[in-house]
Design an enzyme around this catalytic site. Sequence first.
Site, short mmCIF file in Angstrom:
data_model
loop_
_atom_site.label_atom_id
_atom_site.label_comp_id
_atom_site.label_asym_id
_atom_site.label_seq_id
_atom_site.Cartn_x
_atom_site.Cartn_y
_atom_site.Cartn_z
N HIS A 29 17.07 77.67 -10.62
CA HIS A 29 16.43 77.88 -9.06
C HIS A 29 15.12 78.74 -9.27
O HIS A 29 14.60 79.11 -8.28
CB HIS A 29 17.39 78.70 -8.35
CG HIS A 29 18.46 77.71 -7.61
ND1 HIS A 29 18.38 76.39 -7.34
CD2 HIS A 29 19.91 77.91 -7.26
CE1 HIS A 29 19.58 75.97 -6.78
NE2 HIS A 29 20.42 76.63 -6.95
N LYS A 41 27.79 67.76 4.50
CA LYS A 41 27.50 66.37 5.35
C LYS A 41 26.87 65.40 4.49
O LYS A 41 26.91 64.26 4.39
CB LYS A 41 26.64 66.93 6.32
CG LYS A 41 27.46 67.45 7.51
CD LYS A 41 26.56 67.22 8.98
CE LYS A 41 27.40 67.63 10.09
NZ LYS A 41 26.59 67.83 11.32
N TRP A 88 28.88 72.35 -13.37
CA TRP A 88 28.24 73.63 -13.99
C TRP A 88 28.11 73.70 -15.50
O TRP A 88 27.38 74.38 -15.97
CB TRP A 88 28.70 74.74 -13.22
CG TRP A 88 30.10 75.24 -13.28
CD1 TRP A 88 30.64 76.12 -14.45
CD2 TRP A 88 31.16 74.81 -12.49
NE1 TRP A 88 31.95 76.04 -14.28
CE2 TRP A 88 32.30 75.20 -13.19
CE3 TRP A 88 31.12 74.16 -11.14
CZ2 TRP A 88 33.71 75.14 -12.50
CZ3 TRP A 88 32.59 73.68 -10.64
CH2 TRP A 88 33.73 74.39 -11.46
N SER A 120 21.58 73.86 5.73
CA SER A 120 22.85 73.76 4.61
C SER A 120 22.89 75.19 4.05
O SER A 120 24.18 75.87 3.97
CB SER A 120 22.19 72.88 3.51
OG SER A 120 22.87 72.75 2.57
N LYS A 180 19.90 74.32 -2.09
CA LYS A 180 20.19 73.20 -1.29
C LYS A 180 19.29 72.23 -1.15
O LYS A 180 19.35 71.45 -0.02
CB LYS A 180 20.44 73.78 0.12
CG LYS A 180 21.40 74.89 0.13
CD LYS A 180 22.47 75.12 -0.65
CE LYS A 180 23.82 74.35 -0.18
NZ LYS A 180 24.82 74.42 -0.97
S1 PPS Z 1 22.94 74.29 -4.55
O1 PPS Z 1 24.22 75.29 -4.00
O2 PPS Z 1 21.58 74.94 -4.50
O3 PPS Z 1 23.17 74.07 -5.88
O4 PPS Z 1 23.02 73.23 -3.53
P1 PPS Z 1 22.49 71.79 -4.07
O5 PPS Z 1 23.19 70.99 -4.71
O6 PPS Z 1 20.98 72.10 -4.29
O7 PPS Z 1 22.55 71.10 -2.44
C1 PPS Z 1 23.43 70.99 -1.74
C2 PPS Z 1 23.40 69.83 -0.78
O8 PPS Z 1 23.33 68.61 -1.23
C3 PPS Z 1 24.16 67.65 -0.75
N1 PPS Z 1 24.55 66.74 -1.74
C4 PPS Z 1 24.44 65.35 -1.49
N2 PPS Z 1 23.74 64.56 -0.71
C5 PPS Z 1 23.91 63.16 -0.49
N3 PPS Z 1 24.52 62.45 -1.63
C6 PPS Z 1 24.97 63.20 -2.79
N4 PPS Z 1 25.53 62.75 -3.77
C7 PPS Z 1 24.84 64.66 -2.57
N5 PPS Z 1 25.52 65.64 -3.60
C8 PPS Z 1 25.28 66.89 -2.83
C9 PPS Z 1 25.32 68.58 -0.16
O9 PPS Z 1 26.35 67.98 0.71
C10 PPS Z 1 24.46 69.92 0.43
O10 PPS Z 1 23.98 69.30 1.50
P2 PPS Z 1 24.42 69.44 3.06
O11 PPS Z 1 23.49 69.32 3.97
O12 PPS Z 1 25.04 70.96 3.13
O13 PPS Z 1 25.48 68.81 3.11
#
Ligand code: PPS
Length: 287
Positions: free
Chosen positions: A99, A249, A72, A129, A44
Amino acid sequence: MAVEYFMYKGVKFSPGSYSEESLNFAENEFQVQDDDVYIVTYPKSGTNWMIEILSLLKTNGDPNWCNNVPIWLRSPWYETVEGQSQIKDVTPPRVLTSHLHYHIFAKSFFTSKAKIIYIMRNPKDILVSLFHFSKMLHLYRDPGSFNEFFEDFLQGNVLYSSWFDHVKGWMQLKTSKNFFYITYEELHQDIRGSVERVCEFLGKELSEAQIDSVVRNASFTAMKENKMSNYSLIPQSFMDQSKGSFMRKGTVGDWKNHFTVAQNEYFEEIYHEKMKDLNMKFFWEQC
Ligand code: PPS
């Protein structure tokens, strides 16, 4: 069915995607190639955002690949059972995702010229998240109440264990020339400048128009609308899309909508205790 995590060298994993064999293979047998790039994160932290950016860099800003191949498959998680079977179809230079904590990362990386991009995010926002994501992804244990999950996160009693250990482990490489680190918050504050820094690290030269395309196609809105990147293609048996959205979000500071004043004080206390020896000031500490 309740998920029971298992331990591999002090880190919790879920039998849904990992096995002792896949982790042992990832750590001890996996052959890193010199032109590989690894996106490494605690969950996340912005993993998929960086996958999208690097996918677009690989195609010089052309969104066709991102629009037609699931995220993926473009950059498999190299330590998962499924990821290991997908890697053979990745064309070099490979961008792979992980990870894993520092102490169990591929041994062959440390004698290679491969590169790592490590992304960090305010752990308060990661907690939030992860809490929401744990309700929808069957790989994760049911998070219980927010209060219960809050305590579990701080104790490292979650999948992939402690955020503090993850960051402290990887920061041992912070001065290595093949290691680049950036925060989710920096990506938010200045995506164009961040993409340019990533290009510089990778030795990649793109035109202004190509960088514009990377920035546009890796935006939260573009990714949320792209079914190859928003995880809507994942079957219901693995991810319950009725309980939320992977592209939830995408903001900085959502923790303020979830933490009580007391929880924030408690979090700060633990944070400062656990991070005090690192001597690093992170972006989110200045906000
Ligand atoms: S995972 O499951 O560990 O692979 O997730 P990860 O990709 O690391 O993190 C997911 C969070 O990143 C947000 N996200 C983004 N934020 C801004 N811009 C872009 N382009 C973007 N892409 C993914 C995603 O919404 C998750 O955060 P939260 O706070 O839950 O919305």
